[in-house]
Motif scaffolding. Structure first.
Motif, PDB file in Angstrom:
ATOM      1  N   GLN A   1     -40.884  -1.154  -1.918  1.00  0.00           N
ATOM      2  CA  GLN A   1     -42.204  -1.238  -1.306  1.00  0.00           C
ATOM      3  C   GLN A   1     -42.090  -1.303   0.211  1.00  0.00           C
ATOM      4  N   VAL A   2     -42.895  -0.495   0.867  1.00  0.00           N
ATOM      5  CA  VAL A   2     -43.034  -0.555   2.325  1.00  0.00           C
ATOM      6  C   VAL A   2     -44.497  -0.852   2.626  1.00  0.00           C
ATOM      7  N   ILE A   3     -44.725  -1.907   3.402  1.00  0.00           N
ATOM      8  CA  ILE A   3     -46.080  -2.288   3.799  1.00  0.00           C
ATOM      9  C   ILE A   3     -46.137  -2.331   5.319  1.00  0.00           C
ATOM     10  N   VAL A   4     -47.057  -1.571   5.875  1.00  0.00           N
ATOM     11  CA  VAL A   4     -47.227  -1.534   7.325  1.00  0.00           C
ATOM     12  C   VAL A   4     -48.590  -2.142   7.648  1.00  0.00           C
ATOM     13  N   SER A   5     -48.559  -3.247   8.353  1.00  0.00           N
ATOM     14  CA  SER A   5     -49.801  -3.937   8.681  1.00  0.00           C
ATOM     15  C   SER A   5     -50.344  -3.450  10.023  1.00  0.00           C
ATOM     16  N   SER A   6     -51.654  -3.435  10.137  1.00  0.00           N
ATOM     17  CA  SER A   6     -52.287  -2.948  11.374  1.00  0.00           C
ATOM     18  C   SER A   6     -52.482  -4.063  12.374  1.00  0.00           C
TER      19      SER A   6
END
Length: 121
Positions: free
Chosen positions: A116-121
């Motif tokens: 899983q890759v999660i990129v937060s803004s």
């Protein structure tokens, strides 16, 4: 038994970087093309980048200039350096490889379990 094992996913802020790794374990004769795919819920799995045994690469337009795929044939491994990450890069990333069977010399495709890759803004 041949397995593809991914690592390197996680949570990162927009603009940050991550490096994914994929290692092929088990007895094989060789590896042809390897690739990274990604999938978000409700959408089809899409190709992110691919690399041939000789090192030729191709990328999805959405990641060109930001992601770099590479491989180490001696280590049966592949990598994806992801820079300038965007929230839309959030997905499960899968490793894929076209393998050559060690006994019969036939080719087959194998997938990793996903990271899983999660990129937060």
């Amino acid at each position: 038994q041949v397995q593809l094992v991914e690592s390197g996913g996680g949570l990162v802020q927009a603009g940050g970087s991550l490096r994914l790794s994929c290692a092929v374990s088990g007895i094989i004769f060789g590896i042809n093309t390897m690739g990274w795919y990604r999938q978000v819920p409700g959408k089809q799995r899409e190709l992110v980048a691919a690399i041939t045994r000789g090192g030729s690469t191709n990328y999805a337009d959405s990641v060109k200039g930001r992601f770099t795929i590479s491989r180490d044939n001696a280590k049966n491994s592949m990598y994806l350096q992801m820079n300038s990450l965007k929230p839309e890069d959030t997905a499960v990333y899968y490793c894929n490889a076209d393998l050559i069977d060690a006994v019969y010399g036939t080719t087959f495709t194998s997938w990793g379990q996903g990271t899983q890759v999660i990129v937060s803004s």
